[in-house]
Design an enzyme around this catalytic site. Sequence first.
Site, PDB file in Angstrom:
ATOM      1  N   CYS A   4       0.932  -1.163   0.080  1.00  0.00           N
ATOM      2  CA  CYS A   4      -0.125  -0.124  -0.129  1.00  0.00           C
ATOM      3  C   CYS A   4       0.797   1.068  -0.195  1.00  0.00           C
ATOM      4  CB  CYS A   4      -0.962  -0.089   1.240  1.00  0.00           C
ATOM      5  SG  CYS A   4      -1.784   1.499   1.537  1.00  0.00           S
ATOM      6  N   CYS A   7       0.723   3.181   3.177  1.00  0.00           N
ATOM      7  CA  CYS A   7       1.438   2.483   4.216  1.00  0.00           C
ATOM      8  C   CYS A   7       3.055   2.872   4.198  1.00  0.00           C
ATOM      9  CB  CYS A   7       1.236   1.020   4.392  1.00  0.00           C
ATOM     10  SG  CYS A   7      -0.458   0.621   5.195  1.00  0.00           S
ATOM     11  N   ASP A  30      -0.659  16.303  -2.019  1.00  0.00           N
ATOM     12  CA  ASP A  30      -0.972  15.480  -3.157  1.00  0.00           C
ATOM     13  C   ASP A  30      -0.066  15.389  -3.979  1.00  0.00           C
ATOM     14  OD1 ASP A  30      -3.891  13.849  -3.582  1.00  0.00           O
ATOM     15  OD2 ASP A  30      -2.822  14.436  -5.437  1.00  0.00           O
ATOM     16  N   HIS A  46      -3.537   0.841   8.763  1.00  0.00           N
ATOM     17  CA  HIS A  46      -4.173   0.634   7.179  1.00  0.00           C
ATOM     18  C   HIS A  46      -5.559   0.357   7.387  1.00  0.00           C
ATOM     19  CE1 HIS A  46      -4.455  -0.401   3.198  1.00  0.00           C
ATOM     20  NE2 HIS A  46      -5.454  -1.187   3.640  1.00  0.00           N
ATOM     21  N   GLY A  91     -14.837   7.568  -6.406  1.00  0.00           N
ATOM     22  CA  GLY A  91     -13.705   8.426  -6.885  1.00  0.00           C
ATOM     23  C   GLY A  91     -12.209   8.084  -5.961  1.00  0.00           C
ATOM     24  N   HIS A  96      -6.565   3.264   1.185  1.00  0.00           N
ATOM     25  CA  HIS A  96      -5.919   3.668   2.405  1.00  0.00           C
ATOM     26  C   HIS A  96      -6.617   4.716   2.857  1.00  0.00           C
ATOM     27  CE1 HIS A  96      -2.539   3.544   5.731  1.00  0.00           C
ATOM     28  NE2 HIS A  96      -3.151   4.665   5.851  1.00  0.00           N
ATOM     29  N   HIS A  98      -7.867   8.277   3.638  1.00  0.00           N
ATOM     30  CA  HIS A  98      -7.307   9.493   3.816  1.00  0.00           C
ATOM     31  C   HIS A  98      -8.349  10.811   3.628  1.00  0.00           C
ATOM     32  CE1 HIS A  98      -7.601   7.894  -0.521  1.00  0.00           C
ATOM     33  NE2 HIS A  98      -7.619   9.242  -0.936  1.00  0.00           N
ATOM     34  N   HIS A 100      -9.029  14.420   2.041  1.00  0.00           N
ATOM     35  CA  HIS A 100      -8.325  15.546   1.228  1.00  0.00           C
ATOM     36  C   HIS A 100      -8.385  16.846   1.989  1.00  0.00           C
ATOM     37  CE1 HIS A 100      -8.021  12.909  -2.516  1.00  0.00           C
ATOM     38  NE2 HIS A 100      -8.837  12.219  -2.078  1.00  0.00           N
TER      39      HIS A 100
HETATM   40  P1  5GP Z   1      -8.518   9.264  -3.697  1.00  0.00           P
HETATM   41  O1  5GP Z   1      -8.666   9.185  -5.285  1.00  0.00           O
HETATM   42  O2  5GP Z   1      -8.182   7.982  -3.295  1.00  0.00           O
HETATM   43  O3  5GP Z   1      -9.646   9.980  -3.197  1.00  0.00           O
HETATM   44  O4  5GP Z   1      -7.237  10.084  -3.553  1.00  0.00           O
HETATM   45  C1  5GP Z   1      -5.817   9.528  -3.662  1.00  0.00           C
HETATM   46  C2  5GP Z   1      -5.028  10.763  -3.799  1.00  0.00           C
HETATM   47  O5  5GP Z   1      -3.714  10.183  -3.667  1.00  0.00           O
HETATM   48  C3  5GP Z   1      -5.088  11.261  -5.275  1.00  0.00           C
HETATM   49  O6  5GP Z   1      -5.342  12.649  -5.257  1.00  0.00           O
HETATM   50  C4  5GP Z   1      -3.610  11.181  -5.764  1.00  0.00           C
HETATM   51  O7  5GP Z   1      -3.369  12.275  -6.502  1.00  0.00           O
HETATM   52  C5  5GP Z   1      -2.633  11.189  -4.412  1.00  0.00           C
HETATM   53  N1  5GP Z   1      -1.353  10.287  -4.601  1.00  0.00           N
HETATM   54  C6  5GP Z   1      -1.627   8.823  -5.141  1.00  0.00           C
HETATM   55  N2  5GP Z   1      -0.434   8.338  -5.001  1.00  0.00           N
HETATM   56  C7  5GP Z   1       0.403   9.237  -4.327  1.00  0.00           C
HETATM   57  C8  5GP Z   1       1.768   9.227  -3.929  1.00  0.00           C
HETATM   58  O8  5GP Z   1       2.788   8.466  -4.271  1.00  0.00           O
HETATM   59  N3  5GP Z   1       2.216  10.498  -3.199  1.00  0.00           N
HETATM   60  C9  5GP Z   1       1.242  11.489  -2.922  1.00  0.00           C
HETATM   61  N4  5GP Z   1       1.917  12.588  -2.255  1.00  0.00           N
HETATM   62  N5  5GP Z   1      -0.001  11.630  -3.413  1.00  0.00           N
HETATM   63  C10 5GP Z   1      -0.345  10.375  -3.962  1.00  0.00           C
HETATM   64 ZN    ZN Z   2      -2.151   1.270   3.869  1.00  0.00          ZN
END
Ligand code: 5GP
Ligand code: ZN
Length: 112
Positions: A4, A7, A30, A46, A91, A96, A98, A100
């Site tokens: 992950c 993680c 991000d 996690h 979306g 994991h 999080h 925003h």
């Molecule tokens: P989700 O789409 O799951 O709501 O949000 C995941 C977010 O994680 C996305 O906005 C994506 O740009 C960000 N993201 C994905 N991989 C990485 C990474 O390796 N580093 C960082 N800093 N952000 C990431």
């Molecule tokens: Zn994780």
Amino acid sequence: MSACIFCKIAGGEVASQFVHEDEEVVAFKDLNPIAPTHLLVVPRKHIARVADATQEDERLLGRLQLVVAEVAKKAGLTDFRVVTNNGKGAGQSVDHLHYHVISGRRMNWPPG
Ligand code: 5GP
Ligand code: ZN
């Protein structure tokens, strides 16, 4: 070793600059920001998505929101949006939990 990405970031396996770090929660920028300020607030534990949180996570979930408020304050944000996507159809792309924290441009309501 976890596959992950969050993680790995939280565990220091992938080097990142944290805007917040404590025993339970980290926050970082991000990779693909959708606004001038776009931070992610992430528990070290996690949990795949908020729907998977249990009673055991009650305190941690509260802590996450306090860290949201802390990082927003530290970044000088007054108006910002806090979002968690739960499931692919909503979306979610990283499984994991999080939050925003998005700011710096006009936000539409309802969200798309
Ligand atoms: P989700 O789409 O799951 O709501 O949000 C995941 C977010 O994680 C996305 O906005 C994506 O740009 C960000 N993201 C994905 N991989 C990485 C990474 O390796 N580093 C960082 N800093 N952000 C990431
Ligand atoms: Zn994780």
